[in-house]
Enzyme design. Sequence first.
Site, PDB file in Angstrom:
ATOM      1  N   CYS A  78       0.699  -1.250  -0.216  1.00 56.27           N
ATOM      2  CA  CYS A  78       0.051   0.007  -0.174  1.00 56.27           C
ATOM      3  C   CYS A  78       0.950   1.177  -0.188  1.00 56.27           C
ATOM      4  O   CYS A  78       1.884   1.237   0.513  1.00 56.27           O
ATOM      5  CB  CYS A  78      -0.871  -0.157   1.099  1.00 56.27           C
ATOM      6  SG  CYS A  78      -2.110  -1.351   1.110  1.00 56.27           S
ATOM      7  N   TYR A 131      -5.454 -13.144  -4.884  1.00 57.86           N
ATOM      8  CA  TYR A 131      -4.847 -12.810  -3.586  1.00 57.86           C
ATOM      9  C   TYR A 131      -5.631 -13.510  -2.351  1.00 57.86           C
ATOM     10  O   TYR A 131      -6.857 -13.450  -2.464  1.00 57.86           O
ATOM     11  CB  TYR A 131      -4.889 -11.367  -3.351  1.00 57.86           C
ATOM     12  CG  TYR A 131      -4.902 -10.621  -1.984  1.00 57.86           C
ATOM     13  CD1 TYR A 131      -3.415 -11.233  -1.285  1.00 57.86           C
ATOM     14  CD2 TYR A 131      -5.327  -9.364  -1.375  1.00 57.86           C
ATOM     15  CE1 TYR A 131      -3.076 -10.760  -0.207  1.00 57.86           C
ATOM     16  CE2 TYR A 131      -4.847  -9.031  -0.314  1.00 57.86           C
ATOM     17  CZ  TYR A 131      -3.840  -9.375   0.365  1.00 57.86           C
ATOM     18  OH  TYR A 131      -3.267  -9.008   1.582  1.00 57.86           O
ATOM     19  N   HIS A 158      -3.371 -12.738   4.252  1.00 59.72           N
ATOM     20  CA  HIS A 158      -3.678 -11.717   5.250  1.00 59.72           C
ATOM     21  C   HIS A 158      -5.017 -11.566   5.768  1.00 59.72           C
ATOM     22  O   HIS A 158      -5.202 -10.845   6.610  1.00 59.72           O
ATOM     23  CB  HIS A 158      -3.158 -10.460   4.646  1.00 59.72           C
ATOM     24  CG  HIS A 158      -1.731 -10.206   4.196  1.00 59.72           C
ATOM     25  ND1 HIS A 158      -1.239  -9.604   2.976  1.00 59.72           N
ATOM     26  CD2 HIS A 158      -0.561 -10.385   4.772  1.00 59.72           C
ATOM     27  CE1 HIS A 158      -0.060  -9.666   2.899  1.00 59.72           C
ATOM     28  NE2 HIS A 158       0.590 -10.298   3.882  1.00 59.72           N
ATOM     29  N   ASP A 173       2.785 -10.162   9.032  1.00 58.73           N
ATOM     30  CA  ASP A 173       3.820  -9.862   7.696  1.00 58.73           C
ATOM     31  C   ASP A 173       4.878  -8.915   7.838  1.00 58.73           C
ATOM     32  O   ASP A 173       6.015  -8.934   7.635  1.00 58.73           O
ATOM     33  CB  ASP A 173       2.951  -9.865   6.581  1.00 58.73           C
ATOM     34  CG  ASP A 173       3.717  -9.982   5.316  1.00 58.73           C
ATOM     35  OD1 ASP A 173       4.751 -10.493   5.418  1.00 58.73           O
ATOM     36  OD2 ASP A 173       3.170  -9.707   4.001  1.00 58.73           O
TER      37      ASP A 173
END
Length: 688
Positions: free
Chosen positions: A31, A170, A173, A266
């Site tokens: 991000c 994806y 997470h 992470d």
Amino acid sequence: MARDPRYDVLFEPVKIGPVTAKNRFYQVPHCNGMGRSYPSSMAEMRRVKAEGGWAVVTTEEVEIHPSGDHSPWMGGRLWDDRDIPVFARMCDAVHAHGALAGCELNHAGVMAANRYSRDVPLAPSHIPVAMPDPVQARAMDLSDIHDLRRWHREAAVRARDAGFDIIYVYAGHQLSTISHFLSPYRNRRSDAYGGSLENRARLLREVLEDTRDAVGDTCAIALRFSVDELKGPDGITSDGEGRDLVEMLAELPDLWDVNISGWENDSATSRFKASGYQEDYIRWVKSVTSKPVVGVGRYTSPDAMVSLIKNGVLDFIGAARPSIADPFLPKKIEDGRVEDIRECIGCNICVSGDNTFVPIRCTQNPTMGEEWRKGWHPEKIAKAHAPESVLIVGAGPAGLEAARALGQRGYDVTLADRAQDLGGRLRSERLLPGLAEWGRVVDYRTWQISQMANVETFASSDMTEQSVREFGADHVVVSTGAHWTRDGIGRENPHAINIIDGSNILTPDDVMAGQRPSGPVTVFDDDHYYMGGLIAELLSKDGFDVTLVTPSTHVSEWAHNTLEQHRIQARLMGMGVKVMLSHNLIAVAPGTATVACGYTNATTVLEVESTVLVTMRSPVDGLYQVLSKASLPNLARIGDCLGPSTIAAAVYSGHRFARELGEPEMGNVPFRRELPALAPVIDSERQL
Ligand code: ADP
Ligand code: SF4
């Protein structure tokens, strides 16, 4: 210089399905707080990474449909064809340097409250959304699943049309609907998409196959998967279903991008986790698949990278933060300039930009996020227009960065500090528990400066009005920092608190200088970032009975933005530090501290010998004021001396001064802005 042959392996090309990466440096999705809102800033930031030698440069998460609307976070968007040009710009920029562009498509499901689109969020099973909004996600039926597969397929085609070479599915997470289906944590279904791992993985398998059908002839298909959710038996584990899943889908994607979940695990900060700590979770992945594997670990040392490749742990060195702190990391290794790498310190100030909905910033790299809007390049800077001299007083993060960047511009720079060592606040802060890596801010800059013939440093040099005048520099920059105050004024107390004579008051500066309380101690944290929690931790480790009092509802509340608040509070509570939330400190007397509840005003008297006030800092600006009153020409102040803030802000301030010296003023708004294009006026009456 030529690169060290030991590092040759890092520059081997690697095939990923139908495309080939020119080397093993892989910028994984991250991000950046710019995304769809500041697209030119985003594209230029990614371009600079490609210029810096990364073989693959990927996006942040890119929303595929309004029902997975992550507002107010500023990710990317490929909702329809009108979103393509933003990413076409990024792809063109990345391709211009011979790098591959990757796109992380995502449907955020229960992670998104759909604040902008107002669609009902979607999830495997009925459940409230993960944001604190009073909104529930509804369980997807088979037609919803069919829709989601179609949205993903259409977005993959858009991504290909934008120019991407690698398209992501994806499943990591706990940030995507696919990962919500996959994990037993959120999937309570009893149909073909719930229950056994095979069923929970059905959507993932289908989307992988859909994506391959749609774009797999020209684009590589990457699967981003968290092999462990650190939830024990409630989630996926690396030695259980994580491994089973990789075995099950081993050859389906063209690349495995593996990590651990959630994002805070992470991207753990250096305060809590060392570089490479994910290795234990992912080291088996390559033995299960023949496809290339990328993983992360805040790797900045080329030797560590080589051993990861040679030991068969990874095919690609994945990096988000190391590529933010130094976009030119690969190029520096290639050019034999390893000592010039600006190593990430693991502070997560970069993450805080995203979490506060503004463009990314970085403690180590002041140009991050400023590539387009200010035209700042991480390696290049305009030469000085005149051979002038600059005296910088104060060698903290601001003074050091100003000296480094002014030196790079060719100014004749002198950096003086009254202390025996350079580093300012970091001389002591780097010694706090867990902050050793923060010292890299100082080490990088002192090394760079030591290589410049036009920059001289003088430690143990207390500068006064007279010595500054006698020095006679063309420009004087005061970067003398700030100190913690001892009157209690801060966010909660706009006026000094009632401190009775004889009370034992300490500040963080006192504690860092080695002073200790005389017995049980209250740490009053009205600052809310790392310092209050760290002082409590330090004193508790030293054996003191510590009570942390804060007006906030969480310990170190701002550290939510750096993904470490939970760990800080858990650590303190685990150490036996007593925590009083939502309480203000209102009075201190010898032997007591009186606190008041933020809701009822009910007071509690704590029996303590000492109180540490972590409230605010006051600029050390006496030298600046005296020089200013004496009308010394070409005088400036920077960093904490101008406005106490984060270390990132001080580095930025020093860099900004160096960039702007001798350059024309930029007017009210000192950066480029990208304004939304106005749509045509609608005929509201006809619409009704
Ligand atoms: P910043 O974060 O803005 O860089 P710091 O507090 O880290 O500020 O650093 C300020 C530095 O300025 C300290 O190392 C301090 O020793 C030094 N300093 C303060 N006053 C003087 C002075 N009069 N002469 C020389 N050095 C000074
Ligand atoms: Fe690393 Fe901190 Fe920069 Fe993020 S802000 S890249 S953690 S140095």
